[in-house]
Write a protein that holds these residues in place. Sequence first.
Motif, mmCIF file in Angstrom:
data_model
loop_
_atom_site.group_PDB
_atom_site.id
_atom_site.type_symbol
_atom_site.label_atom_id
_atom_site.label_comp_id
_atom_site.label_asym_id
_atom_site.label_seq_id
_atom_site.Cartn_x
_atom_site.Cartn_y
_atom_site.Cartn_z
ATOM 1 N N SER A 11 -45.931 81.444 -4.077
ATOM 2 C CA SER A 11 -44.877 82.461 -3.961
ATOM 3 C C SER A 11 -43.583 81.957 -4.574
ATOM 4 C CB SER A 11 -44.647 82.825 -2.491
ATOM 5 O OG SER A 11 -45.799 83.391 -1.931
ATOM 6 N N ALA A 12 -43.225 80.720 -4.277
ATOM 7 C CA ALA A 12 -41.982 80.152 -4.822
ATOM 8 C C ALA A 12 -42.046 80.085 -6.338
ATOM 9 C CB ALA A 12 -41.731 78.763 -4.226
ATOM 10 N N THR A 13 -43.186 79.709 -6.866
ATOM 11 C CA THR A 13 -43.354 79.624 -8.324
ATOM 12 C C THR A 13 -43.165 80.989 -8.969
ATOM 13 O OG1 THR A 13 -44.851 77.763 -8.068
ATOM 14 C CG2 THR A 13 -44.958 78.958 -10.151
ATOM 15 N N ALA A 14 -43.735 82.016 -8.357
ATOM 16 C CA ALA A 14 -43.593 83.372 -8.897
ATOM 17 C C ALA A 14 -42.137 83.825 -8.865
ATOM 18 C CB ALA A 14 -44.468 84.338 -8.115
ATOM 19 N N ILE A 15 -41.418 83.460 -7.810
ATOM 20 C CA ILE A 15 -40.007 83.839 -7.706
ATOM 21 C C ILE A 15 -39.193 83.160 -8.805
ATOM 22 C CG2 ILE A 15 -37.941 83.597 -6.271
ATOM 23 C CD1 ILE A 15 -39.840 84.072 -3.832
ATOM 24 N N VAL A 16 -39.429 81.870 -9.026
ATOM 25 C CA VAL A 16 -38.696 81.149 -10.068
ATOM 26 C C VAL A 16 -39.070 81.700 -11.450
ATOM 27 C CG1 VAL A 16 -38.314 78.903 -11.171
ATOM 28 C CG2 VAL A 16 -38.393 79.069 -8.680
ATOM 29 N N ALA A 17 -40.348 81.970 -11.668
ATOM 30 C CA ALA A 17 -40.770 82.516 -12.962
ATOM 31 C C ALA A 17 -40.138 83.886 -13.208
ATOM 32 C CB ALA A 17 -42.290 82.616 -13.021
ATOM 33 N N GLY A 18 -40.062 84.701 -12.172
ATOM 34 C CA GLY A 18 -39.401 85.994 -12.300
ATOM 35 C C GLY A 18 -37.926 85.837 -12.615
ATOM 36 N N ALA A 19 -37.275 84.854 -11.992
ATOM 37 C CA ALA A 19 -35.862 84.583 -12.266
ATOM 38 C C ALA A 19 -35.684 84.175 -13.724
ATOM 39 C CB ALA A 19 -35.343 83.491 -11.330
ATOM 40 N N VAL A 20 -36.575 83.333 -14.214
ATOM 41 C CA VAL A 20 -36.515 82.903 -15.617
ATOM 42 C C VAL A 20 -36.669 84.113 -16.545
ATOM 43 C CG1 VAL A 20 -37.750 81.608 -17.405
ATOM 44 C CG2 VAL A 20 -37.242 80.534 -15.209
ATOM 45 N N ALA A 21 -37.600 84.993 -16.220
ATOM 46 C CA ALA A 21 -37.812 86.179 -17.053
ATOM 47 C C ALA A 21 -36.559 87.060 -17.074
ATOM 48 C CB ALA A 21 -39.014 86.976 -16.533
ATOM 49 N N LEU A 22 -35.901 87.209 -15.939
ATOM 50 C CA LEU A 22 -34.683 88.021 -15.895
ATOM 51 C C LEU A 22 -33.546 87.364 -16.672
ATOM 52 C CD1 LEU A 22 -34.837 89.215 -12.183
ATOM 53 C CD2 LEU A 22 -35.086 90.626 -14.242
ATOM 54 N N ILE A 23 -33.430 86.043 -16.567
ATOM 55 C CA ILE A 23 -32.397 85.341 -17.335
ATOM 56 C C ILE A 23 -32.668 85.491 -18.825
ATOM 57 C CG2 ILE A 23 -31.432 83.075 -17.880
ATOM 58 C CD1 ILE A 23 -31.979 82.354 -14.895
ATOM 59 N N ARG A 24 -33.938 85.360 -19.226
ATOM 60 C CA ARG A 24 -34.303 85.519 -20.640
ATOM 61 C C ARG A 24 -33.976 86.928 -21.125
ATOM 62 N NH1 ARG A 24 -35.247 81.276 -24.040
ATOM 63 N NH2 ARG A 24 -37.343 80.537 -23.904
ATOM 64 N N ALA A 25 -34.199 87.924 -20.264
ATOM 65 C CA ALA A 25 -33.904 89.302 -20.651
ATOM 66 C C ALA A 25 -32.394 89.510 -20.782
ATOM 67 C CB ALA A 25 -34.474 90.271 -19.616
ATOM 68 N N ARG A 26 -31.623 88.923 -19.903
ATOM 69 C CA ARG A 26 -30.154 89.087 -19.930
ATOM 70 C C ARG A 26 -29.516 88.274 -21.052
ATOM 71 N NH1 ARG A 26 -25.380 90.969 -18.957
ATOM 72 N NH2 ARG A 26 -23.940 89.927 -17.566
ATOM 73 N N TYR A 27 -30.056 87.090 -21.304
ATOM 74 C CA TYR A 27 -29.504 86.191 -22.328
ATOM 75 C C TYR A 27 -30.605 85.797 -23.314
ATOM 76 C CZ TYR A 27 -25.889 85.716 -18.748
ATOM 77 O OH TYR A 27 -24.914 85.959 -17.819
ATOM 78 N N PRO A 28 -31.027 86.707 -24.186
ATOM 79 C CA PRO A 28 -32.167 86.435 -25.062
ATOM 80 C C PRO A 28 -31.949 85.315 -26.073
ATOM 81 C CG PRO A 28 -31.122 88.519 -25.652
ATOM 82 C CD PRO A 28 -30.472 88.046 -24.384
ATOM 83 N N ASP A 29 -30.712 84.940 -26.346
ATOM 84 C CA ASP A 29 -30.450 83.899 -27.336
ATOM 85 C C ASP A 29 -30.426 82.489 -26.745
ATOM 86 O OD1 ASP A 29 -30.311 85.806 -29.335
ATOM 87 O OD2 ASP A 29 -28.147 86.079 -29.096
ATOM 88 N N LEU A 30 -30.561 82.360 -25.427
ATOM 89 C CA LEU A 30 -30.570 81.027 -24.819
ATOM 90 C C LEU A 30 -31.880 80.313 -25.128
ATOM 91 C CD1 LEU A 30 -29.101 81.474 -21.209
ATOM 92 C CD2 LEU A 30 -27.943 80.671 -23.277
ATOM 93 N N SER A 31 -31.775 79.016 -25.362
ATOM 94 C CA SER A 31 -32.999 78.219 -25.514
ATOM 95 C C SER A 31 -33.620 78.034 -24.129
ATOM 96 C CB SER A 31 -32.671 76.851 -26.119
ATOM 97 O OG SER A 31 -31.969 76.061 -25.164
ATOM 98 N N ALA A 32 -34.838 77.583 -24.099
ATOM 99 C CA ALA A 32 -35.510 77.333 -22.825
ATOM 100 C C ALA A 32 -34.741 76.308 -21.991
ATOM 101 C CB ALA A 32 -36.935 76.855 -23.069
ATOM 102 N N THR A 33 -34.228 75.286 -22.632
ATOM 103 C CA THR A 33 -33.464 74.257 -21.932
ATOM 104 C C THR A 33 -32.192 74.852 -21.333
ATOM 105 O OG1 THR A 33 -34.335 72.597 -23.437
ATOM 106 C CG2 THR A 33 -32.369 72.001 -22.202
#
Length: 163
Positions: free
Chosen positions: A34-56
């Motif tokens: 569950s925690a992993t899914a929450i963090v992965a979802g957070a990453v997906a939302l950050i990527r959607a909001r800031y598409p030009d950010l690198s993974a790091t």
Amino acid sequence: MSVTGREIDVVAPATDIYSTSYDNKYARGSGTSSATAIVAGAVALIRARYPDLSATEVVHRLTATAVDKGAPGRDDEYGYGVIDLVAALTADVPPLDAQPSTASASADAAPTTTAAGPGSDDDGVVGWLLATGGLAALGGGAAWALAARRRRRDGAVSSAGAR
């Protein structure tokens, strides 16, 4: 806490998490999945909001905005802290290259690691891992939304037929 160690960067809720289950029902569960899914979802939302950010930089945004728990600073139990999705999406987080650097390190100081910059080999691996986790979270969210929609629709048909 079921996992501890130097590898922990951030943590997320993992107790009494409600999710979809069999036969159009919901179930309460606990654990790192569950925690992993929450963090992965957070990453997906950050990527959607800031598409030009690198993974790091996405990871940096998560760690820089986490709510510190446990011992002050980074620790082996909470990493940098509990993710704060609202802060991660809205806070003014300086880019990695704007972080102050120390000119010299003490011989007694613990070893430090620096994040890989955009375009490095590590950035590609991290990006692939984050994208895979984000897609898994989005798939789980879509399944949950479809199940919730079906449940509401089936409930509406049942109650309409009872009149």
